[in-house]
Design a protein around this motif. Structure first.
Motif, PDB file in Angstrom:
ATOM      1  N   LYS A 117     -78.363  -1.786 -74.620  1.00  0.00           N
ATOM      2  CA  LYS A 117     -79.166  -2.687 -73.789  1.00  0.00           C
ATOM      3  C   LYS A 117     -80.640  -2.310 -73.771  1.00  0.00           C
ATOM      4  N   LEU A 118     -80.943  -1.061 -74.075  1.00  0.00           N
ATOM      5  CA  LEU A 118     -82.320  -0.594 -74.025  1.00  0.00           C
ATOM      6  C   LEU A 118     -83.099  -0.905 -75.295  1.00  0.00           C
ATOM      7  N   ARG A 119     -82.393  -1.399 -76.312  1.00  0.00           N
ATOM      8  CA  ARG A 119     -83.050  -1.652 -77.597  1.00  0.00           C
ATOM      9  C   ARG A 119     -83.238  -3.140 -77.853  1.00  0.00           C
ATOM     10  N   TYR A 179     -81.293  -1.934 -95.783  1.00  0.00           N
ATOM     11  CA  TYR A 179     -80.617  -2.675 -96.848  1.00  0.00           C
ATOM     12  C   TYR A 179     -79.880  -3.914 -96.342  1.00  0.00           C
ATOM     13  N   PHE A 180     -80.127  -4.309 -95.112  1.00  0.00           N
ATOM     14  CA  PHE A 180     -79.546  -5.560 -94.639  1.00  0.00           C
ATOM     15  C   PHE A 180     -80.070  -6.721 -95.495  1.00  0.00           C
ATOM     16  N   TYR A 181     -79.168  -7.650 -95.817  1.00  0.00           N
ATOM     17  CA  TYR A 181     -79.612  -8.858 -96.502  1.00  0.00           C
ATOM     18  C   TYR A 181     -80.501  -9.670 -95.552  1.00  0.00           C
ATOM     19  N   PRO A 182     -81.458 -10.434 -96.089  1.00  0.00           N
ATOM     20  CA  PRO A 182     -82.290 -11.284 -95.237  1.00  0.00           C
ATOM     21  C   PRO A 182     -81.429 -12.250 -94.429  1.00  0.00           C
ATOM     22  N   GLU A 183     -81.979 -12.720 -93.336  1.00  0.00           N
ATOM     23  CA  GLU A 183     -81.215 -13.549 -92.402  1.00  0.00           C
ATOM     24  C   GLU A 183     -80.666 -14.820 -93.053  1.00  0.00           C
ATOM     25  N   ASP A 184     -81.374 -15.348 -94.051  1.00  0.00           N
ATOM     26  CA  ASP A 184     -80.937 -16.591 -94.689  1.00  0.00           C
ATOM     27  C   ASP A 184     -80.097 -16.352 -95.939  1.00  0.00           C
ATOM     28  N   ASP A 185     -79.664 -15.116 -96.169  1.00  0.00           N
ATOM     29  CA  ASP A 185     -78.891 -14.797 -97.370  1.00  0.00           C
ATOM     30  C   ASP A 185     -77.454 -15.287 -97.238  1.00  0.00           C
ATOM     31  N   LYS A 245     -72.760 -18.298 -82.287  1.00  0.00           N
ATOM     32  CA  LYS A 245     -73.706 -18.756 -83.291  1.00  0.00           C
ATOM     33  C   LYS A 245     -74.689 -17.645 -83.656  1.00  0.00           C
ATOM     34  N   HIS A 246     -74.196 -16.737 -84.488  1.00  0.00           N
ATOM     35  CA  HIS A 246     -74.989 -15.575 -84.899  1.00  0.00           C
ATOM     36  C   HIS A 246     -74.302 -14.966 -86.107  1.00  0.00           C
ATOM     37  N   HIS A 247     -75.078 -14.361 -86.999  1.00  0.00           N
ATOM     38  CA  HIS A 247     -74.464 -13.631 -88.103  1.00  0.00           C
ATOM     39  C   HIS A 247     -73.734 -12.400 -87.556  1.00  0.00           C
ATOM     40  N   ASN A 248     -72.683 -12.021 -88.244  1.00  0.00           N
ATOM     41  CA  ASN A 248     -72.042 -10.741 -87.949  1.00  0.00           C
ATOM     42  C   ASN A 248     -72.754  -9.667 -88.761  1.00  0.00           C
ATOM     43  N   TRP A 249     -73.674  -8.960 -88.097  1.00  0.00           N
ATOM     44  CA  TRP A 249     -74.462  -7.924 -88.765  1.00  0.00           C
ATOM     45  C   TRP A 249     -73.734  -6.580 -88.784  1.00  0.00           C
ATOM     46  N   ASP A 250     -72.542  -6.509 -88.236  1.00  0.00           N
ATOM     47  CA  ASP A 250     -71.847  -5.240 -88.073  1.00  0.00           C
ATOM     48  C   ASP A 250     -70.700  -5.056 -89.049  1.00  0.00           C
ATOM     49  N   PRO A 297     -82.563 -10.912 -82.314  1.00  0.00           N
ATOM     50  CA  PRO A 297     -82.030 -10.376 -81.057  1.00  0.00           C
ATOM     51  C   PRO A 297     -80.528 -10.620 -80.917  1.00  0.00           C
ATOM     52  N   ASP A 298     -79.857  -9.702 -80.231  1.00  0.00           N
ATOM     53  CA  ASP A 298     -78.442  -9.905 -79.914  1.00  0.00           C
ATOM     54  C   ASP A 298     -78.293 -11.079 -78.954  1.00  0.00           C
TER      55      ASP A 298
END
Length: 217
Positions: free
Chosen positions: A142-144, A43-49, A60-65, A149-150
């Motif tokens: 780190k294994l994922r 249910y994450f919103y798309p990256e450009d939402d 320079k990254h969305h806060n996905w957390d 990407p992070d």
């Protein structure tokens, strides 16, 4: 004609890579065929939402957390739709529940921020929250590979601080939540409790299970 009892909703939440999905998958493998699962990651919103907000500290990254990165309205709607649906009759339940009286179908919820929304929390009959030490969480993370990407520093700026905030919120605001050490295999105990509350009878081939060789997600 009376219907069966309502769904048993099991919430599996907690730290990233703490074993939520591993536990949910193992439960799904041994519970009746009518068991359903909903994963918050879907249910994450798309990256450009426009719902997304940038990471703190200028990264320079969305806060996905954070919860605003997830379409919780849609997730809760889908969960409620299943809860309101007609459960399987006894003829649709596999051997695990054949000798039980009125077994409850099980809905598994898998997500790192399940209990951040009071509406979703209220829908859960069982609430589990898995934890890890910072070092263990980082080693597993780190294994994922994530998409997107992070970037370097994301774990320190977002992942771990957001987790600590959420853990504090859960401890203060969520009732009847069981905090579990994610470095330990809790499958036997969780399965036993789910079977008991669902009115299901375990079969001989439901052994304790093992986390060996599993990816912790």
């Amino acid at each position: 004609m009376s219907s069966m009892s309502k769904w048993l909703v099991v919430g599996l939440s907690g730290v990233t890579n703490g074993g939520k999905t591993t536990l949910a998958t193992k439960l799904l493998d041994v519970l009746p065929t009518g068991t359903r699962i909903i994963k918050q990651d879907n249910y994450f919103y798309p990256e450009d939402d426009p719902h997304h907000v940038p990471c703190p500290g200028g990264l320079k990254h969305h806060n996905w957390d954070i919860l605003s990165s997830i379409n919780m309205e849609k997730m809760i709607q889908d969960v409620q739709e299943i809860i309101d649906s007609q459960p399987l009759t006894s003829s649709g339940v596999n051997a695990i529940g054949e000798n039980s009286v009125g077994p409850r179908p099980v809905l598994l919820l898998d997500g790192f921020l399940l209990f951040g929304d009071p509406k979703l929390t209220k829908l859960c009959d069982l609430r589990y929250f898995l934890t890890l030490s910072r070092d263990e969480c980082w080693e597993r993370r780190k294994l994922r590979t994530y998409e997107p990407p992070d970037p370097p520093g994301y774990f320190d700026v977002c992942v771990w601080p957001m987790y600590e905030q959420h853990l504090e919120y859960v401890q203060k605001n969520v009732c009847d939540v069981m905090i579990l050490d994610g470095s330990v295999d809790h499958f036997p105990d969780v399965l036993h409790r789910v079977l008991s509350l669902a009115g299901l009878k375990p079969t001989d081939d439901q052994h304790n299970g093992s986390s060996e060789g599993c990816a912790y997600v």
